[in-house]
Design a protein around this motif. Structure first.
Motif, PDB file in Angstrom:
ATOM      1  N   ILE A 181       0.863  -1.184   0.000  1.00  0.00           N
ATOM      2  CA  ILE A 181       0.000   0.000   0.000  1.00  0.00           C
ATOM      3  C   ILE A 181       0.899   1.233   0.000  1.00  0.00           C
ATOM      4  CG2 ILE A 181      -1.774   1.272   1.278  1.00  0.00           C
ATOM      5  CD1 ILE A 181      -2.656  -1.462   2.440  1.00  0.00           C
ATOM      6  N   GLU A 182       0.654   2.150  -0.938  1.00  0.00           N
ATOM      7  CA  GLU A 182       1.535   3.315  -1.067  1.00  0.00           C
ATOM      8  C   GLU A 182       1.282   4.406  -0.035  1.00  0.00           C
ATOM      9  OE1 GLU A 182       2.233   4.933  -4.925  1.00  0.00           O
ATOM     10  OE2 GLU A 182       2.072   2.962  -5.874  1.00  0.00           O
ATOM     11  N   LYS A 183       0.060   4.830   0.124  1.00  0.00           N
ATOM     12  CA  LYS A 183      -0.243   5.935   1.034  1.00  0.00           C
ATOM     13  C   LYS A 183      -0.712   5.374   2.374  1.00  0.00           C
ATOM     14  CE  LYS A 183      -1.201   9.400  -2.418  1.00  0.00           C
ATOM     15  NZ  LYS A 183      -2.070  10.494  -2.821  1.00  0.00           N
ATOM     16  N   LEU A 184       0.210   5.317   3.332  1.00  0.00           N
ATOM     17  CA  LEU A 184      -0.107   4.809   4.661  1.00  0.00           C
ATOM     18  C   LEU A 184      -0.496   5.968   5.578  1.00  0.00           C
ATOM     19  CD1 LEU A 184       2.868   2.320   5.020  1.00  0.00           C
ATOM     20  CD2 LEU A 184       0.517   1.773   4.418  1.00  0.00           C
ATOM     21  N   GLU A 185      -1.437   5.713   6.479  1.00  0.00           N
ATOM     22  CA  GLU A 185      -1.888   6.739   7.409  1.00  0.00           C
ATOM     23  C   GLU A 185      -1.540   6.339   8.837  1.00  0.00           C
ATOM     24  OE1 GLU A 185      -5.998   7.826   6.965  1.00  0.00           O
ATOM     25  OE2 GLU A 185      -5.909   7.608   4.789  1.00  0.00           O
ATOM     26  N   ILE A 186      -0.922   7.267   9.566  1.00  0.00           N
ATOM     27  CA  ILE A 186      -0.621   7.037  10.976  1.00  0.00           C
ATOM     28  C   ILE A 186      -1.937   6.766  11.703  1.00  0.00           C
ATOM     29  CG2 ILE A 186       0.402   8.009  13.081  1.00  0.00           C
ATOM     30  CD1 ILE A 186       2.400   7.570  10.783  1.00  0.00           C
ATOM     31  N   GLY A 187      -1.960   5.714  12.510  1.00  0.00           N
ATOM     32  CA  GLY A 187      -3.178   5.345  13.226  1.00  0.00           C
ATOM     33  C   GLY A 187      -4.067   4.406  12.433  1.00  0.00           C
ATOM     34  N   GLY A 188      -3.764   4.236  11.156  1.00  0.00           N
ATOM     35  CA  GLY A 188      -4.564   3.341  10.319  1.00  0.00           C
ATOM     36  C   GLY A 188      -4.338   1.888  10.700  1.00  0.00           C
ATOM     37  N   GLU A 189      -5.326   1.072  10.386  1.00  0.00           N
ATOM     38  CA  GLU A 189      -5.234  -0.366  10.674  1.00  0.00           C
ATOM     39  C   GLU A 189      -4.911  -1.101   9.373  1.00  0.00           C
ATOM     40  OE1 GLU A 189      -7.884  -3.938  12.713  1.00  0.00           O
ATOM     41  OE2 GLU A 189      -8.514  -1.856  12.962  1.00  0.00           O
ATOM     42  N   TYR A 190      -3.879  -1.950   9.422  1.00  0.00           N
ATOM     43  CA  TYR A 190      -3.401  -2.641   8.230  1.00  0.00           C
ATOM     44  C   TYR A 190      -3.165  -4.118   8.500  1.00  0.00           C
ATOM     45  CZ  TYR A 190      -2.602   2.088   6.569  1.00  0.00           C
ATOM     46  OH  TYR A 190      -2.775   3.390   6.190  1.00  0.00           O
ATOM     47  N   ASN A 191      -3.244  -4.896   7.425  1.00  0.00           N
ATOM     48  CA  ASN A 191      -2.946  -6.322   7.483  1.00  0.00           C
ATOM     49  C   ASN A 191      -1.432  -6.484   7.300  1.00  0.00           C
ATOM     50  OD1 ASN A 191      -3.108  -9.105   7.436  1.00  0.00           O
ATOM     51  ND2 ASN A 191      -3.893  -9.208   5.367  1.00  0.00           N
ATOM     52  N   VAL A 192      -0.778  -7.120   8.258  1.00  0.00           N
ATOM     53  CA  VAL A 192       0.676  -7.275   8.232  1.00  0.00           C
ATOM     54  C   VAL A 192       1.036  -8.755   8.173  1.00  0.00           C
ATOM     55  CG1 VAL A 192       2.803  -6.926   9.548  1.00  0.00           C
ATOM     56  CG2 VAL A 192       1.077  -5.132   9.471  1.00  0.00           C
ATOM     57  N   LEU A 193       1.898  -9.104   7.225  1.00  0.00           N
ATOM     58  CA  LEU A 193       2.447 -10.454   7.138  1.00  0.00           C
ATOM     59  C   LEU A 193       3.802 -10.433   7.835  1.00  0.00           C
ATOM     60  CD1 LEU A 193       2.593 -13.374   6.059  1.00  0.00           C
ATOM     61  CD2 LEU A 193       3.592 -12.425   3.964  1.00  0.00           C
TER      62      LEU A 193
ATOM     63  N   THR B  82       7.314 -11.594   8.363  1.00  0.00           N
ATOM     64  CA  THR B  82       8.236 -12.258   7.444  1.00  0.00           C
ATOM     65  C   THR B  82       9.531 -12.732   8.086  1.00  0.00           C
ATOM     66  OG1 THR B  82       9.163 -10.110   6.823  1.00  0.00           O
ATOM     67  CG2 THR B  82       7.372 -10.983   5.450  1.00  0.00           C
ATOM     68  N   ASP B  83       9.899 -12.144   9.237  1.00  0.00           N
ATOM     69  CA  ASP B  83      11.203 -12.477   9.806  1.00  0.00           C
ATOM     70  C   ASP B  83      11.232 -12.170  11.297  1.00  0.00           C
ATOM     71  OD1 ASP B  83      13.810 -13.369   9.805  1.00  0.00           O
ATOM     72  OD2 ASP B  83      14.623 -11.701   8.650  1.00  0.00           O
ATOM     73  N   LEU B  84      12.165 -12.793  11.970  1.00  0.00           N
ATOM     74  CA  LEU B  84      12.443 -12.530  13.381  1.00  0.00           C
ATOM     75  C   LEU B  84      13.946 -12.327  13.496  1.00  0.00           C
ATOM     76  CD1 LEU B  84      11.645 -12.422  16.389  1.00  0.00           C
ATOM     77  CD2 LEU B  84      11.909 -14.903  16.455  1.00  0.00           C
ATOM     78  N   VAL B  85      14.348 -11.114  13.890  1.00  0.00           N
ATOM     79  CA  VAL B  85      15.764 -10.787  14.049  1.00  0.00           C
ATOM     80  C   VAL B  85      16.000 -10.521  15.527  1.00  0.00           C
ATOM     81  CG1 VAL B  85      17.618  -9.208  13.409  1.00  0.00           C
ATOM     82  CG2 VAL B  85      15.859  -9.801  11.729  1.00  0.00           C
ATOM     83  N   GLY B  86      16.708 -11.435  16.174  1.00  0.00           N
ATOM     84  CA  GLY B  86      16.867 -11.326  17.626  1.00  0.00           C
ATOM     85  C   GLY B  86      15.513 -11.491  18.277  1.00  0.00           C
ATOM     86  N   GLU B  87      15.035 -10.421  18.912  1.00  0.00           N
ATOM     87  CA  GLU B  87      13.702 -10.429  19.516  1.00  0.00           C
ATOM     88  C   GLU B  87      12.794  -9.413  18.823  1.00  0.00           C
ATOM     89  OE1 GLU B  87      13.790 -10.127  23.785  1.00  0.00           O
ATOM     90  OE2 GLU B  87      15.429 -11.536  23.929  1.00  0.00           O
ATOM     91  N   GLN B  88      13.101  -9.099  17.566  1.00  0.00           N
ATOM     92  CA  GLN B  88      12.339  -8.104  16.824  1.00  0.00           C
ATOM     93  C   GLN B  88      11.657  -8.735  15.612  1.00  0.00           C
ATOM     94  OE1 GLN B  88      12.012  -4.527  17.471  1.00  0.00           O
ATOM     95  NE2 GLN B  88      10.350  -5.095  16.102  1.00  0.00           N
ATOM     96  N   LEU B  89      10.328  -8.633  15.571  1.00  0.00           N
ATOM     97  CA  LEU B  89       9.574  -9.117  14.422  1.00  0.00           C
ATOM     98  C   LEU B  89       9.656  -8.100  13.292  1.00  0.00           C
ATOM     99  CD1 LEU B  89       6.367 -10.480  16.190  1.00  0.00           C
ATOM    100  CD2 LEU B  89       8.121 -11.841  15.030  1.00  0.00           C
ATOM    101  N   ILE B  90       9.765  -8.609  12.057  1.00  0.00           N
ATOM    102  CA  ILE B  90       9.807  -7.796  10.855  1.00  0.00           C
ATOM    103  C   ILE B  90       8.637  -8.230   9.981  1.00  0.00           C
ATOM    104  CG2 ILE B  90      11.180  -7.105   8.837  1.00  0.00           C
ATOM    105  CD1 ILE B  90      12.607  -6.483  11.455  1.00  0.00           C
ATOM    106  N   GLY B  91       7.956  -7.254   9.374  1.00  0.00           N
ATOM    107  CA  GLY B  91       6.799  -7.604   8.574  1.00  0.00           C
ATOM    108  C   GLY B  91       6.638  -6.746   7.338  1.00  0.00           C
ATOM    109  N   LYS B  92       5.583  -7.064   6.596  1.00  0.00           N
ATOM    110  CA  LYS B  92       5.239  -6.364   5.353  1.00  0.00           C
ATOM    111  C   LYS B  92       3.741  -6.058   5.398  1.00  0.00           C
ATOM    112  CE  LYS B  92       4.936  -7.278   0.396  1.00  0.00           C
ATOM    113  NZ  LYS B  92       5.299  -8.200  -0.689  1.00  0.00           N
ATOM    114  N   ILE B  93       3.386  -4.826   5.070  1.00  0.00           N
ATOM    115  CA  ILE B  93       1.974  -4.480   4.985  1.00  0.00           C
ATOM    116  C   ILE B  93       1.448  -5.000   3.655  1.00  0.00           C
ATOM    117  CG2 ILE B  93       0.329  -2.567   4.784  1.00  0.00           C
ATOM    118  CD1 ILE B  93       2.088  -1.011   6.757  1.00  0.00           C
ATOM    119  N   VAL B  94       0.367  -5.792   3.724  1.00  0.00           N
ATOM    120  CA  VAL B  94      -0.211  -6.401   2.533  1.00  0.00           C
ATOM    121  C   VAL B  94      -1.644  -5.953   2.364  1.00  0.00           C
ATOM    122  CG1 VAL B  94       1.333  -8.404   2.555  1.00  0.00           C
ATOM    123  CG2 VAL B  94      -0.789  -8.516   3.815  1.00  0.00           C
ATOM    124  N   LYS B  95      -2.135  -6.084   1.123  1.00  0.00           N
ATOM    125  CA  LYS B  95      -3.526  -5.694   0.832  1.00  0.00           C
ATOM    126  C   LYS B  95      -4.487  -6.745   1.308  1.00  0.00           C
ATOM    127  CE  LYS B  95      -2.447  -2.789  -3.078  1.00  0.00           C
ATOM    128  NZ  LYS B  95      -2.599  -2.531  -4.483  1.00  0.00           N
TER     129      LYS B  95
END
Length: 93
Positions: free
Chosen positions: A66-78, A80-93
């Motif tokens: 999604i190109e135009k993201l809004e602060i406070g908006g609710e998004y579907n996140v996949l 994709t990775d765990l680095v140390g104790e930090q989850l990494i993801g991608k916003i998907v449609k």
């Protein structure tokens, strides 16, 4: 000395438990709120709708369908990775 040994032992158990819990999120979709950019402006920071950032932390986003993201908006996140104790993801449609 005994107290320090016990504290280190407990910290080790908590760290292992946390990592195991976070691994359960890999390759799953989660509804998240967009909190904004990280301080270094390299990632977006999101948190699942049921998480409290002060307690549970956040998920870093390094990609979005999604190109135009809004602060406070609710998004579907996949997640994709765990680095140390930090989850990494991608916003998907």
């Amino acid at each position: 000395k005994t107290i320090n040994k016990r504290i280190k032992s407990i910290e080790k158990i908590v760290k292992k438990s946390t990592k195991k819990r976070l691994k359960n999120y890999l390759n799953k979709h989660i509804n998240c709120f967009l909190d904004g950019l990280t301080d270094d402006k390299l990632f977006y920071s999101v948190r699942p709708t049921l998480w409290t950032p002060e307690v549970d932390g956040d998920i870093l986003i390094n990609d979005s369908e999604i190109e135009k993201l809004e602060i406070g908006g609710e998004y579907n996140v996949l997640i994709t990775d765990l680095v140390g104790e930090q989850l990494i993801g991608k916003i998907v449609k």
